[in-house]
Structure formats: C-alpha cells, structure tokens
Design a protein around this motif. Structure first.
Motif, mmCIF file in Angstrom:
data_model
loop_
_atom_site.group_PDB
_atom_site.id
_atom_site.type_symbol
_atom_site.label_atom_id
_atom_site.label_comp_id
_atom_site.label_asym_id
_atom_site.label_seq_id
_atom_site.Cartn_x
_atom_site.Cartn_y
_atom_site.Cartn_z
ATOM 1 N N ASP A 210 27.167 -11.325 33.921
ATOM 2 C CA ASP A 210 26.446 -10.369 33.068
ATOM 3 C C ASP A 210 25.945 -11.060 31.799
ATOM 4 O O ASP A 210 24.800 -10.879 31.385
ATOM 5 N N ALA A 213 22.961 -13.260 32.629
ATOM 6 C CA ALA A 213 21.719 -12.523 32.898
ATOM 7 C C ALA A 213 21.163 -11.867 31.633
ATOM 8 O O ALA A 213 19.971 -11.574 31.552
ATOM 9 N N SER A 214 22.043 -11.653 30.617
ATOM 10 C CA SER A 214 21.586 -10.944 29.417
ATOM 11 C C SER A 214 20.927 -11.871 28.400
ATOM 12 O O SER A 214 20.481 -11.431 27.352
ATOM 13 N N VAL A 218 15.836 -15.097 29.569
ATOM 14 C CA VAL A 218 15.803 -14.974 31.033
ATOM 15 C C VAL A 218 14.625 -14.094 31.434
ATOM 16 O O VAL A 218 14.458 -12.977 30.944
ATOM 17 N N VAL A 221 16.293 -12.817 37.259
ATOM 18 C CA VAL A 221 17.507 -13.277 37.930
ATOM 19 C C VAL A 221 17.138 -13.502 39.392
ATOM 20 O O VAL A 221 16.785 -12.572 40.108
ATOM 21 N N ARG A 224 22.166 -13.564 42.494
ATOM 22 C CA ARG A 224 23.424 -13.234 41.826
ATOM 23 C C ARG A 224 24.493 -13.030 42.876
ATOM 24 O O ARG A 224 24.407 -12.143 43.725
ATOM 25 N N SER A 229 25.107 -17.734 40.152
ATOM 26 C CA SER A 229 23.873 -17.018 39.811
ATOM 27 C C SER A 229 22.799 -18.031 39.463
ATOM 28 O O SER A 229 23.100 -19.115 38.973
ATOM 29 N N VAL A 231 18.958 -18.139 37.437
ATOM 30 C CA VAL A 231 17.930 -17.408 36.692
ATOM 31 C C VAL A 231 16.724 -18.305 36.448
ATOM 32 O O VAL A 231 16.829 -19.535 36.483
#
Ligand SMILES: [Zn+2]
Ligand SMILES: [Zn+2]
Length: 570
Positions: A210, A213-214, A218, A221, A224, A229, A231
């Motif tokens: 998380d 991805a935040s 980015v 994504v 995942r 993951s 990105v």
C-alpha cells in the motif's frame, strides 16, 4: 552506398551546423540532400557518366564531400563537427519533436546538455515555462525520452539512484519499516542499471505494498501480488518491490544484491561445507536446518567469510580477499575533503565562484577547485587569458570573504592535437593546478593518441588528466590509447588520473580504477559540476572508486589541504 544513406549524412551535417548556429549553410546541405534522395539513378552509377555538380543544389563544396562519402563510406567533416559539440546535445535531437533549434535553446536557456538533464528539467516542469513551450510539449518530451530509454534498456546510475532512494525513503516512512534496501546492480552502484529493485522485510506485506502504491509519482500499478509489486512512475521508470518475511531478509538481500557470479561462488562454497544457500537462507543439507538467514553478515560468517561492501560483489577476487582477511578499506564519502573539477559561470557553468565556495563549505569540504574551460573550446565559452586572470582576481577576492574553505584556481585546459596545452606556460604557472583534457580529435590512431597524452604529461604544469578515456555512457565509447603506458607515465610523472564523477562519464570506470591502482597512479575525483546541485555527483564518483577497490590513500581528495599543496605543485 545508397542515395538515401548519403542524403542522411548530409542532413546530419545540416543539423549540426544549425546546432552551432551557422547561417545559410544548413539549408544548402538540406537542399542537396533532398535532391539526392529524389534522384532516380544511384549516385554511384550517375557519377561515372556525369558531373555531380550537375545535380541541382550540389556545388563545388558539397560535391567534394559527396565524393568522399562515395569513396570512403564516411565524411571527416561530419566527424569533426560531432567532436566540437557536447555528445549529449546530439542525443537530445533523437527525441521526437526536438530539432536543432530546440536543442540549442534548451542548451542556452536551461543549460541542458544531455538526456538526463532534459528529463530532470521536464520532470521538474522547467520546460513548460520556456517561451513557445507548454504542458503538452513537456509531456511529449517525457514520452519521447521514455521511448529512447526503452530502446537502450539501461539507465544511468546517477539517474536511477535518486529516484530509487526517494521511493525507498517514502516506503520506509509510510510503512514504518526497519528493513528496506535498494537491490541488484543499483545496490552495487553499477554505472548503468537494468531495473530499479527494492527489497523490504516485513511480516505485513500488504501494508508495504500500500505504501509503495501510494507514492506521489506512481502513475500506474502494473502488478500487485503477495510478495512482489511493480509500478510505473510518471517519468516512465519502472520499479519492482519485493517483500520477504523479516527472518528471511538477510538471505533475500544477499541473493538479490548479486551479482550472479558472486552468488554462484558462494553457493559452491556452501555446498563444499555441506550446506545449501538460496534466497530463503543458508541451510544444512542433511536435515534442512537453518544455519543463517536474518542478517547478511551471518550468512557470510557461516561460510567463513567477512562480509564485503555490495560494490565489491562482482566476483573479481573479493571472496578470496575476504577469506584471507585482505579486503580493502574502501574510500567513503566522509573521507572526501574536496572537489577538483567545477565549472563556474565564467565558462559553461551556472553558478558564481562565490556560490560554489559556499556550497563546498556547506558540504564540509576543505577545498574546492574552479576549473573553467580554456580558450580554444569555443562551444563551452572557454576563457581567454585575460578572462582567466579576471577569474583569478575574483577568486582571490572571495577567499578574503569566505573562510573555512580554500578556493583553488585551476583550469580544464585543452590538450591540443600535438599534446600541447591550450595556455602558455607562464599562464599555467599562475594556476594552483591544471587539468588537461581531450575534447577534440577523438578518432586519432592508438599510437597518435598515446603520444598526444604523453606529450601533455611532459608539461610540468599538468596535474590531473581529465576523464582519461573520453567515454560517454550509452553514447560514445572510449578513444584508443595505450592505457598501460599512459597510466604508468602518470605514476612516474606524479600526474593524477581523474575519476570524473559526472553521471554520464564515470571515467575512470571501476575496472580502470583497478588498473590505475595496480600501476600505482593516484586518482583524483572531480564532479565536473556545471551547477551547484551537480556537486552531489561526488557520491557516484566515490561509488565508482569503491567498485574499483580504491582506498583513501589512493584518492587525492582524501588528503587534507596541508598535504595537497605539495602534490599539486609537483
Ligand atoms: Zn571535460
Ligand atoms: Zn569539465
């Protein structure tokens, strides 16, 4: 040679002339190129019957050049033009939408000389503010760069590292992590990087994913999963993050740092000891019991080794050295007491000498060397003797106001074709030190270039040989010269070899550092900074020196000012 190939060469000449700001001639070359391209007959055949000068737009000068292309397959004039301009500037024109005029404006208005700087400027929204540009064109520039990067597939260390480091810091904070590191070739600080890899140790992988991805940059994504993951960032860069259990972090970090050959060697050592090593840990072969896995150093210790810095893990003798307890004590950023290669506003830099002095002081340096270009390097606004002396006065003046840091006045002096230096001896004598640099006639034979460098070394004022091989990463290979002889001569003459830390150069390379050390030549790290922020390139210089097994005693920058003076004056 086909007509289209000949036309392409003439068009390149036109581009370069335009880039240099030459009037009229570019159009003449373009016109000739167009007419040759449209001819029904191949020039080879045509030339046997008719005079090339009969082709519309082909006058005496261009006809001679076309004949040379037909006879030799290349054009010296084009090679010479290429040598006169920063290599990176040509690469700018490979970005769709960037022609010579735009490239020259980017160079003049934003001091952009290569793709790396163009990307940085576009990402920080400096392009959209230029007259005639806007959000759209800035976006197109970024897309164009991403396209070019995918083509070569390698990113420069100096470009990948700050991106990765910012992202790592973000994930570390947002997921409140202790265990997170760069991985792969980036952790080993290799000069070019295939992928950006991060590795985290956490028993709550979801929270780490998380956080990843935040991150504000980015864009998308791409993948995942429970352990990995991927990105894509706004600038097109792809980053992989792997999350492993906390207890397996050391093993995973060792495994994903590599390199491959280093790991193969470790696995075979494990095997000889009745153990097996993989990304999950070091295990006993007979009962699968864990021997080590939490910390990297435990794995090395159980194999009978002392852990070595990631920069050494290339299977170039580090394992043998570790067994024998002979690992070098590598140079570190804290050992660096100054920078030898900085350009000021006087030539093609962006900062004043005073700003540079204060920046060096903030870095905790004892000294900083101002080395603007010499008179014959016109494209980089090289200094005439008069302007150089003016610069010396300015620097002396500043020295009276700024204390705690010594401003050394040097110059990056052209090594001319015959090995002579580009200022008279009596001027060189007034300088604290002299960096000799080859910026022209790269295509000499090996023997000629060797003689040129050796002749430069015979000048008693020569102190440091700038970017000794002339390579530009992903753009231009090194020029030919007898490295052993030149490095040997450097040692004998007390001349330092530069490790130019500019992100596109890293010249000396890691392997050349190893060679310099073997032959006993001392290395001087210089950032070749053209702006204050580029003083930070020292990090990549030190990293490359570390990959080249250099210790503080091998590096001139580790000497305090008091010991430096004698060496500089030779
Ligand atoms: Zn240079
Ligand atoms: Zn320079």
């Amino acid at each position: 040679m086909r007509n289209s190939e000949i036309a392409a060469i003439l068009e390149e000449v036109a581009d370069l002339l335009e880039l240099k700001g030459v009037a009229f001639k570019p159009n003449a070359y373009r016109k000739a190129a167009r007419n040759i391209r449209e001819m029904k007959q191949e020039l080879e055949t045509y030339r046997k019957k008719e005079d090339l000068r009969a082709i519309p737009g082909v006058g005496e000068a261009i006809a001679k050049k076309v004949e040379e292309i037909l006879d030799t397959g290349s054009l010296r004039y084009l090679d010479e033009l290429k040598e006169e301009l920063p290599a990176g500037l040509l690469q700018l024109m490979e970005v769709p939408d960037i022609g010579p005029k735009t490239a020259m404006r980017l160079y003049k208005e934003l001091r952009i000389t290569n793709l790396h700087e163009l990307k940085a400027a576009a990402t920080s929204h400096q392009i959209r503010d230029l007259k005639g540009f806007g959000d759209k064109s800035e976006e197109r520039v970024l897309q164009g760069i991403a396209l070019l990067e995918r083509r070569s597939g390698r990113m420069l260390l100096g470009y990948a590292y700050p991106i990765a480091e910012r992202l790592r810091t973000h994930v570390q904070g947002a997921a409140r992590l202790k265990l997170i590191s760069l991985g792969g070739s980036l952790r080993r600080m290799k000069e070019t990087i295939g992928d950006i890899d991060l590795l985290a140790g956490s028993d709550d992988a979801g929270r780490v994913m998380d956080a990843f991805a935040s991150y504000q940059d980015v864009e998308e994504v791409l993948e995942r999963g429970p352990t990995k993951s991927v990105v894509r960032l706004k600038d097109g860069t792809q980053v992989d993050l792997r999350v492993v259990k906390e207890v397996e972090y050391g093993a995973a970090l060792q495994y994903f740092t590599g390199n491959k050959e280093h790991n193969v060697e470790l696995r075979s050592m494990a095997n000889d000891k009745g153990m097996k090593l993989n990304e999950y840990g070091l295990f006993r072969k007979d009962n699968n019991q864990v021997v080590a896995r939490e910390r990297e150093e435990d794995i090395y210790r159980e194999l009978g080794l002392r852990i070595m810095p990631p920069e050494l893990r290339e299977n170039r003798g580090e394992i043998q050295a570790s067994i024998k307890g002979l690992l070098p004590k590598l140079v570190e950023m804290e050992d660096v007491k100054g920078d030898f290669h900085v350009h000021s506003l006087a030539s093609d830099g962006a900062a004043t000498i005073e700003e540079i002095a204060y920046a060096a002081k903030r870095k905790g340096y004892e000294y900083v060397g101002i080395t603007d270009h010499s008179q014959s390097l016109g494209v980089a606004n090289g200094l005439s003797v008069e302007r150089l002396r003016g610069n010396m006065d300015i620097a002396r003046n500043i020295m009276e106001r700024v204390d705690g840091v010594k401003v050394l006045i040097g110059a990056e002096v052209e090594i001319l074709e015959d090995g002579g230096l580009d200022y008279p001896d009596k001027v060189l004598k007034e300088l604290d030190y002299v960096i000799g640099a080859v910026h022209s006639k790269f295509k000499m034979s090996e023997a000629e270039m060797t003689n040129r460098l050796l002749a430069a070394f015979s000048n008693e004022h020569m102190t440091i040989l700038a970017h000794p091989t002339g390579r530009v990463l992903e753009q231009r290979g090194p020029y030919l010269f007898d490295k052993e002889r030149v490095f040997q001569a450097a040692k004998e003459g007390g001349i330092c070899l530069e490790l130019n830390a500019y992100v596109e150069r890293l010249d000396l390379s890691d392997l050349d550092c190893i060679k310099a050390k073997e032959l006993g030549a001392r290395v001087a790290i210089g950032t070749d900074a053209h702006s204050l922020s580029q003083l930070d390139y020292m990090l990549y210089g030190v990293a490359t020196a570390r990959r080249g097994w250099l210790e503080p005693k091998d590096v001139l920058n580790c000497l305090p000012l008091s010991e430096l003076v004698d060496i500089l004056s030779r």
